[in-house]
Design an enzyme around this catalytic site. Structure first.
Site, PDB file in Angstrom:
ATOM      1  N   LYS A 119      39.319  34.532  26.531  1.00 38.48           N
ATOM      2  CA  LYS A 119      39.514  35.599  27.539  1.00 38.48           C
ATOM      3  C   LYS A 119      40.642  36.489  27.060  1.00 38.48           C
ATOM      4  O   LYS A 119      41.628  35.985  26.506  1.00 38.48           O
ATOM      5  CB  LYS A 119      39.868  35.004  28.903  1.00 38.48           C
ATOM      6  CG  LYS A 119      40.290  36.070  29.922  1.00 38.48           C
ATOM      7  CD  LYS A 119      40.307  35.546  31.343  1.00 38.48           C
ATOM      8  CE  LYS A 119      41.615  34.957  31.778  1.00 38.48           C
ATOM      9  NZ  LYS A 119      42.770  35.863  31.692  1.00 38.48           N
ATOM     10  N   GLU A 155      41.326  40.926  38.872  1.00 36.74           N
ATOM     11  CA  GLU A 155      42.497  40.322  39.525  1.00 36.74           C
ATOM     12  C   GLU A 155      43.212  41.323  40.425  1.00 36.74           C
ATOM     13  O   GLU A 155      43.560  42.431  40.014  1.00 36.74           O
ATOM     14  CB  GLU A 155      43.479  39.779  38.461  1.00 36.74           C
ATOM     15  CG  GLU A 155      44.710  39.141  39.108  1.00 36.74           C
ATOM     16  CD  GLU A 155      45.485  38.180  38.217  1.00 36.74           C
ATOM     17  OE1 GLU A 155      45.030  37.875  37.101  1.00 36.74           O
ATOM     18  OE2 GLU A 155      46.560  37.734  38.670  1.00 36.74           O
TER      19      GLU A 155
END
Ligand code: KIV
Length: 266
Positions: free
Chosen positions: A116, A183
């Site tokens: 990631k 996020e």
């Protein structure tokens, strides 16, 4: 009995079928195997280990060797879950070549299934170069904690410039990522992005419309008590449970009631 490993195709299929999936972070063997046995689909060895495991203020000091160390432990401890390891600060920002080499090290030395990395448009060339070597990539846009000092804090992202965030998410998809973490962004924006993208979105502080959800394990378990972000739901109060247990142990040692006969050898 061997279990069928979750692969990138699983997440694609879940999105196509409108089904949600669960993601949690893990940094150690005990936790990783509990999550795996509970059926958590994706285990993320996040660089949040800087905060959770190392007790640091930010994720910035976390190194590639730290990530490989924890990634290897977690990858070896699960048999079904898909394991993703975070690329830490400065392991992919300097150049595309660096990013590919470091992603390769993470895959080879940890045995994980994907990496990631944070950033949208600005890291899309790194993502496409890593993907072209056969390494699956999970993107991460919105509040990207490695940029905390540039943002001036951990506030909600995308309120003033939602279009820039949509561009970031699209850039991650076009670069070939198999999914993207959103996020700390407004739920309406996360909904728009989730409906626009063909790859799955995984929300953290991004509301209920994402294809999957992720939480840092210490938050979910109530182990981290300094503060509770409003997007966190605590499913246990383990800090209190541990504190009670060790206080009782201390009392029993001090009053001589531990160990008793059944806890001693003849
Ligand atoms: O490092 C981490 O754990 C993460 C998640 C919070 C998405 O990036």
């Amino acid at each position: 009995m061997s279990v069928k490993r979750v692969t990138v195709n699983y997440f694609r299929k879940m999105k196509e079928e409108g089904k949600r999936f669960s993601t949690l972070t893990a940094y150690d063997a005990l936790t990783a195997s509990i999550l795996d046995e509970a059926g958590i689909d994706l285990v993320l060895v996040g660089d949040s280990l800087g905060n959770v495991f190392q007790g640091r203020e930010t994720t910035i000091p976390v190194t590639l060797d730290h990530m490989i160390y924890h990634g290897e432990i977690v990858s070896r401890s699960v048999s079904r879950a898909f394991v993703v390891v975070d690329m830490p600060f400065m392991s992919f920002q300097v150049s595309v070549e660096d990013a590919v080499r470091n992603a390769g090290r993470i895959m080879q030395e940890s045995g994980c299934h994907a990496v990631k990395l944070e950033g949208g448009v600005r890291t899309s060339s790194q993502i496409s170069a890593i993907v072209s070597t056969g390494i699956p990539v999970l993107g991460h846009v919105g509040l990207t904690p490695q940029s905390v000092h540039a943002f001036g804090g951990y506030g909600v992202r995308g309120k003033d410039s939602p279009d820039a965030l949509i561009e970031d998410a699209l850039a991650v998809q076009e670069a070939g990522a198999f999914g993207v973490v959103l996020e700390k962004i407004p739920r309406s924006l996360a909904k728009r992005i989730t409906e626009t993208l063909t790859i799955p979105t995984i929300g953290i502080g991004a509301g209920p419309h994402c294809d999957g959800q992720v939480i840092v394990i210490a938050d979910l378990l109530g182990l981290f008590k300094k503060f509770k972000p409003s997007f966190v739901r605590r499913y246990a109060e383990l800090a209190d449970t541990i504190s009670d247990a060790v206080t009782n142990y201390k009392r029993d040692v001090e009053d001589g009631s531990f160990p008793d006969d059944s806890e001693s050898y003849d």
